[in-house]
Design a protein around this motif. Structure first.
Motif, short mmCIF file in Angstrom:
data_model
loop_
_atom_site.label_atom_id
_atom_site.label_comp_id
_atom_site.label_asym_id
_atom_site.label_seq_id
_atom_site.Cartn_x
_atom_site.Cartn_y
_atom_site.Cartn_z
N VAL A 1 3.58 1.35 8.50
CA VAL A 1 3.73 2.34 9.57
C VAL A 1 4.71 3.42 9.11
CG1 VAL A 1 4.52 2.71 11.95
CG2 VAL A 1 3.27 0.62 11.35
N ASN A 2 4.32 4.67 9.28
CA ASN A 2 5.17 5.81 8.94
C ASN A 2 6.30 5.91 9.96
OD1 ASN A 2 6.29 8.39 8.49
ND2 ASN A 2 4.30 9.22 7.87
N LEU A 3 7.55 5.80 9.50
CA LEU A 3 8.70 5.88 10.41
C LEU A 3 8.87 7.27 11.01
CD1 LEU A 3 11.26 3.59 8.56
CD2 LEU A 3 10.25 3.20 10.81
N LEU A 4 8.34 8.31 10.35
CA LEU A 4 8.41 9.66 10.94
C LEU A 4 7.64 9.70 12.26
CD1 LEU A 4 7.77 11.80 7.73
CD2 LEU A 4 9.96 11.34 8.85
N ASP A 5 6.53 8.98 12.32
CA ASP A 5 5.73 8.94 13.54
C ASP A 5 6.45 8.25 14.69
OD1 ASP A 5 3.73 10.19 12.10
OD2 ASP A 5 2.58 8.34 11.76
N GLN A 6 7.49 7.49 14.37
CA GLN A 6 8.27 6.79 15.40
C GLN A 6 9.56 7.53 15.74
OE1 GLN A 6 8.82 2.75 14.03
NE2 GLN A 6 6.74 2.20 14.54
N GLY A 7 9.77 8.72 15.16
CA GLY A 7 10.94 9.53 15.48
C GLY A 7 12.14 9.33 14.58
N PHE A 8 11.95 8.67 13.43
CA PHE A 8 13.06 8.46 12.50
C PHE A 8 13.10 9.59 11.47
CE2 PHE A 8 12.20 4.23 14.19
CZ PHE A 8 13.48 3.88 14.60
N PRO A 9 14.26 9.84 10.83
CA PRO A 9 14.38 10.95 9.89
C PRO A 9 13.62 10.69 8.58
CG PRO A 9 16.43 9.69 9.95
CD PRO A 9 15.54 9.13 11.02
N ASN A 10 13.23 11.78 7.93
CA ASN A 10 12.55 11.72 6.64
C ASN A 10 13.60 11.55 5.55
OD1 ASN A 10 10.64 11.69 4.68
ND2 ASN A 10 10.05 13.83 4.88
N GLY B 1 0.81 -1.21 0.00
CA GLY B 1 0.00 0.00 0.00
C GLY B 1 0.85 1.26 0.00
N VAL B 2 0.23 2.36 0.38
CA VAL B 2 0.89 3.66 0.45
C VAL B 2 0.46 4.34 1.75
CG1 VAL B 2 1.07 3.98 -2.06
CG2 VAL B 2 -0.94 4.83 -0.85
N LEU B 3 1.28 5.26 2.21
CA LEU B 3 0.93 6.04 3.40
C LEU B 3 -0.13 7.08 3.02
CD1 LEU B 3 4.47 6.50 4.94
CD2 LEU B 3 2.62 5.06 5.81
N PRO B 4 -0.87 7.62 3.99
CA PRO B 4 -1.90 8.62 3.68
C PRO B 4 -1.34 9.78 2.85
CG PRO B 4 -2.08 7.93 5.97
CD PRO B 4 -0.80 7.31 5.42
N ASN B 5 -2.15 10.24 1.91
CA ASN B 5 -1.87 11.39 1.05
C ASN B 5 -0.71 11.16 0.08
OD1 ASN B 5 -3.94 13.00 2.27
ND2 ASN B 5 -2.56 13.22 4.02
N THR B 6 -0.31 9.90 -0.14
CA THR B 6 0.72 9.58 -1.12
C THR B 6 0.11 8.67 -2.19
OG1 THR B 6 1.57 7.65 0.07
CG2 THR B 6 2.55 9.80 0.61
N LYS B 7 0.85 8.49 -3.30
CA LYS B 7 0.33 7.73 -4.43
C LYS B 7 1.20 6.56 -4.84
CE LYS B 7 -1.60 11.92 -6.43
NZ LYS B 7 -1.51 12.86 -7.54
N SER B 8 2.42 6.51 -4.35
CA SER B 8 3.38 5.54 -4.82
C SER B 8 4.21 5.02 -3.64
CB SER B 8 4.29 6.22 -5.86
OG SER B 8 5.20 5.32 -6.42
N SER B 9 4.69 3.78 -3.75
CA SER B 9 5.57 3.26 -2.71
C SER B 9 6.63 2.37 -3.34
CB SER B 9 4.79 2.49 -1.64
OG SER B 9 4.09 1.40 -2.21
N TRP B 10 7.73 2.26 -2.65
CA TRP B 10 8.90 1.52 -3.11
C TRP B 10 9.53 0.87 -1.90
CZ3 TRP B 10 13.93 2.72 -1.57
CH2 TRP B 10 14.94 2.12 -2.28
N VAL B 11 10.11 -0.31 -2.04
CA VAL B 11 10.71 -1.00 -0.90
C VAL B 11 12.20 -1.21 -1.14
CG1 VAL B 11 10.19 -3.35 -1.65
CG2 VAL B 11 10.34 -2.88 0.76
N ALA B 12 12.99 -1.06 -0.08
CA ALA B 12 14.44 -1.22 -0.17
C ALA B 12 14.90 -2.60 0.25
CB ALA B 12 15.14 -0.17 0.70
#
Length: 182
Positions: free
Chosen positions: A107-116, A62-73
């Motif tokens: 899960v958005n990593l920004l919400d857990q305190g990680f850098p953007n 899926g994608v995070l809210p308000n986004t359209k695309s996702s990619w995995v590393a």
């Protein structure tokens, strides 16, 4: 896209609606991480392939809210996939790193305190490399800024990137003459 295991070759199923898939990582349990479509477009999707008997099942992350695309590393040995969700395009208006697990979802990593910052690689135990930092999943206080590149080099560079469980990394560096220096 296939998985080789000994002498057995198992095709990975495509994600419906996408003509291409790319695998980027496999963990010790045989889970595969990758993406469907073009990761720099506005419609790519991060996926994992879960081993199910003699075949695999594709799971769209899926994608995070308000986004359209996702990619995995990549995906670690605990089944946590890390990647990036964005509005896409050359100049995205919204971007965010994520972690996905079968039990916790996206899960958005920004919400857990990680850098953007874009996750570029993940180690077997969940240590993440980004263009400017490294950290351990689940430990926001582990965020460490990368050292500056050696004099005369740019960097640290994005691709290729690999990281081990203690944070040691390999990266591409360039000295400005467009010759690869490692």
């Amino acid at each position: 896209v296939v998985v080789w295991s000994g002498t057995k070759v198992t095709p990975l199923p495509p994600l419906p609606g996408f003509s291409t898939v790319t695998a980027v990582s496999i963990n010790a349990s045989g889970w595969v991480a990758g993406y469907a479509g073009d990761p720099w477009s506005t419609g790519a999707r991060a996926v994992v392939w879960k081993p199910t008997g003699a075949s695999y099942t594709v799971i769209e992350l899926g994608v995070l809210p308000n986004t359209k695309s996702s990619w995995v590393a990549g995906i670690d040995d605990l089944g946590r996939a890390v990647g990036w969700s964005t509005t896409g395009g050359a100049f995205p208006t919204l971007t965010a790193p994520f972690v996905w697990s079968e039990t916790g979802g996206l899960v958005n990593l920004l919400d857990q305190g990680f850098p953007n910052d874009i996750p570029l690689a993940v180690s077997p135990a969940g240590t993440v490399a980004t263009p400017g930092y490294w950290y351990r999943l689940g430990e926001p206080l582990s965020v460490t800024r990368l050292a500056p590149p050696p004099p005369g080099f740019s960097g640290p560079g994005s691709y290729p990137a690999a990281i081990n469980d203690t944070g040691d990394q390999v990266r591409f560096q360039n000295d400005g003459d467009m010759k690869a220096d490692f």
